[in-house]
Design a protein around this motif. Sequence first.
Motif, PDB file in Angstrom:
ATOM      1  N   ASN A  35      45.888 -33.148  29.674  1.00  0.00           N
ATOM      2  CA  ASN A  35      45.256 -32.304  28.651  1.00  0.00           C
ATOM      3  C   ASN A  35      44.507 -31.142  29.308  1.00  0.00           C
ATOM      4  OD1 ASN A  35      46.203 -34.047  26.713  1.00  0.00           O
ATOM      5  ND2 ASN A  35      44.249 -35.123  26.430  1.00  0.00           N
ATOM      6  N   ALA A  36      43.802 -31.451  30.395  1.00  0.00           N
ATOM      7  CA  ALA A  36      43.048 -30.415  31.111  1.00  0.00           C
ATOM      8  C   ALA A  36      44.000 -29.354  31.669  1.00  0.00           C
ATOM      9  CB  ALA A  36      42.231 -31.043  32.236  1.00  0.00           C
ATOM     10  N   ALA A  37      45.136 -29.796  32.203  1.00  0.00           N
ATOM     11  CA  ALA A  37      46.098 -28.838  32.768  1.00  0.00           C
ATOM     12  C   ALA A  37      46.608 -27.904  31.680  1.00  0.00           C
ATOM     13  CB  ALA A  37      47.262 -29.588  33.430  1.00  0.00           C
ATOM     14  N   PHE A  38      46.869 -28.446  30.499  1.00  0.00           N
ATOM     15  CA  PHE A  38      47.339 -27.596  29.392  1.00  0.00           C
ATOM     16  C   PHE A  38      46.262 -26.586  29.001  1.00  0.00           C
ATOM     17  CE2 PHE A  38      47.824 -26.415  24.960  1.00  0.00           C
ATOM     18  CZ  PHE A  38      49.167 -26.057  24.897  1.00  0.00           C
ATOM     19  N   LEU A  39      45.028 -27.060  28.879  1.00  0.00           N
ATOM     20  CA  LEU A  39      43.936 -26.162  28.490  1.00  0.00           C
ATOM     21  C   LEU A  39      43.761 -25.060  29.545  1.00  0.00           C
ATOM     22  CD1 LEU A  39      41.331 -28.782  27.166  1.00  0.00           C
ATOM     23  CD2 LEU A  39      42.698 -27.200  25.787  1.00  0.00           C
ATOM     24  N   SER A  40      43.743 -25.445  30.817  1.00  0.00           N
ATOM     25  CA  SER A  40      43.516 -24.452  31.875  1.00  0.00           C
ATOM     26  C   SER A  40      44.639 -23.425  31.945  1.00  0.00           C
ATOM     27  CB  SER A  40      43.350 -25.145  33.230  1.00  0.00           C
ATOM     28  OG  SER A  40      42.095 -25.796  33.271  1.00  0.00           O
ATOM     29  N   ALA A  41      45.850 -23.849  31.609  1.00  0.00           N
ATOM     30  CA  ALA A  41      46.986 -22.922  31.658  1.00  0.00           C
ATOM     31  C   ALA A  41      46.973 -21.952  30.471  1.00  0.00           C
ATOM     32  CB  ALA A  41      48.303 -23.710  31.676  1.00  0.00           C
ATOM     33  N   ASN A  42      46.274 -22.307  29.405  1.00  0.00           N
ATOM     34  CA  ASN A  42      46.397 -21.516  28.177  1.00  0.00           C
ATOM     35  C   ASN A  42      45.128 -20.862  27.662  1.00  0.00           C
ATOM     36  OD1 ASN A  42      49.337 -21.899  27.212  1.00  0.00           O
ATOM     37  ND2 ASN A  42      48.682 -23.956  27.815  1.00  0.00           N
ATOM     38  N   LEU A  43      43.973 -21.302  28.134  1.00  0.00           N
ATOM     39  CA  LEU A  43      42.720 -20.708  27.618  1.00  0.00           C
ATOM     40  C   LEU A  43      42.513 -19.303  28.188  1.00  0.00           C
ATOM     41  CD1 LEU A  43      40.249 -23.741  27.778  1.00  0.00           C
ATOM     42  CD2 LEU A  43      41.180 -22.666  25.707  1.00  0.00           C
ATOM     43  N   GLU A  44      41.957 -18.427  27.351  1.00  0.00           N
ATOM     44  CA  GLU A  44      41.635 -17.066  27.782  1.00  0.00           C
ATOM     45  C   GLU A  44      40.215 -16.721  27.340  1.00  0.00           C
ATOM     46  OE1 GLU A  44      44.664 -14.772  25.851  1.00  0.00           O
ATOM     47  OE2 GLU A  44      46.254 -15.775  27.010  1.00  0.00           O
TER      48      GLU A  44
END
Length: 365
Positions: free
Chosen positions: A253-262
């Motif tokens: 979940n963290a990897a997805f958030l880090s890849a997509n948050l701006e």
Amino acid sequence: MNEFIPPAKPLIGDEERAAVDRVLRSGMLAQGPEVKAFEEEFSAHFNLGRACVAVNSGTSGQHLGLLSSGVKAGDEVIVPSFTFAATCNSVALTGAKPVFADIDADDFCISPAAIEAAITDKTVGIMPVHLYGHPAKMDQIMALADKHDLQVYEDAAQAHGASLGGTPVGAFGTFAMFSLYPTKNMTSGEGGMVSIADAEIERLMRLYRNQGMEKQYHNEVVGFNTRMTDIHAAIGREQLKKVDAWTKARQDNAAFLSANLEGVTTPPVAEGAVHVYHQYTVRVPEDRDGLAAALKEQFNVGSGMFYPVPNHQLKPFAGGTNDADLPETMKAAAECLSLPVHPSLSQADLERIVEGVNTLAKAGA
Ligand SMILES: *Cc1c(COP(=O)(O)O)cnc(C)c1O
């Protein structure tokens, strides 16, 4: 409106219910064979290579660990101000003084340079916190402790399974405390587990837990009743079988958030560190409180602030340390926002969190 995404969600299954029922039917409810098995299984599961002692909360584990390590009135223990109050309460309850050191900007954990600057001739130990599930800089902290002949007490309340350079947290210090509160990475209802490097400290810990007795009615010290019950241990033993899969889900979940948050600063992971994401904490440089409120109102996404008031400003600890001495602590307290990262998030939940943050951070910029 979409369903509310809570900032944390304890997961209790049929296995935990059956385990509790098994204990209730046995008629033996207080500390007994389940606690003993849980202590051994916990140590083995996290490769701690040392004895574990279970207690009724993380806070009492920390308090008893300090007492068993010989911390007493007049001593100083160096702690971060940017932590949950239990860290500092446990030090103060021994009569020792918590001395606040600043954190580092990169990992939100206590700064080795700030520790070194805070050492006095009264310092007996350092209590780093593996905040949010990221290991503190234990290589440098252990070297400092060695150099100045200090003990190290790990607050691993949020860091079950985290590691640095292949060594699990909980295997570095004189002792380490893991919390088993419901919102932590695994739970026993309430509870704490303490891993201990030294056999005599372990023996004292078991004495303090049980009114000062190893042999019944032959009390050796003034003790507490901070025992874990077999009911709670039975829950914890089932959670132990599930925690690795949950940690993996948190990391994904963290990897997805880090890849997509701006528009916000995502949490970095140090080289050699395994982060178990008890919290996924971003920095919001402008109007963090406004973003959190709008995230809830417009996107029905919960979030948390850990911790908006640093300990050196709390009433019991106030007066000794200036805000100006802890600049990174003050900055983090104003900027940090923990987004949901728990294992029960769906892909749609993750996408809603990203959409919410990106929309609001852009609007605010
Ligand atoms: C939760 C927590 C504690 C205390 O643990 P309890 O089990 O709630 O007593 C201590 N330190 C930190 C950093 C925590 O997050």
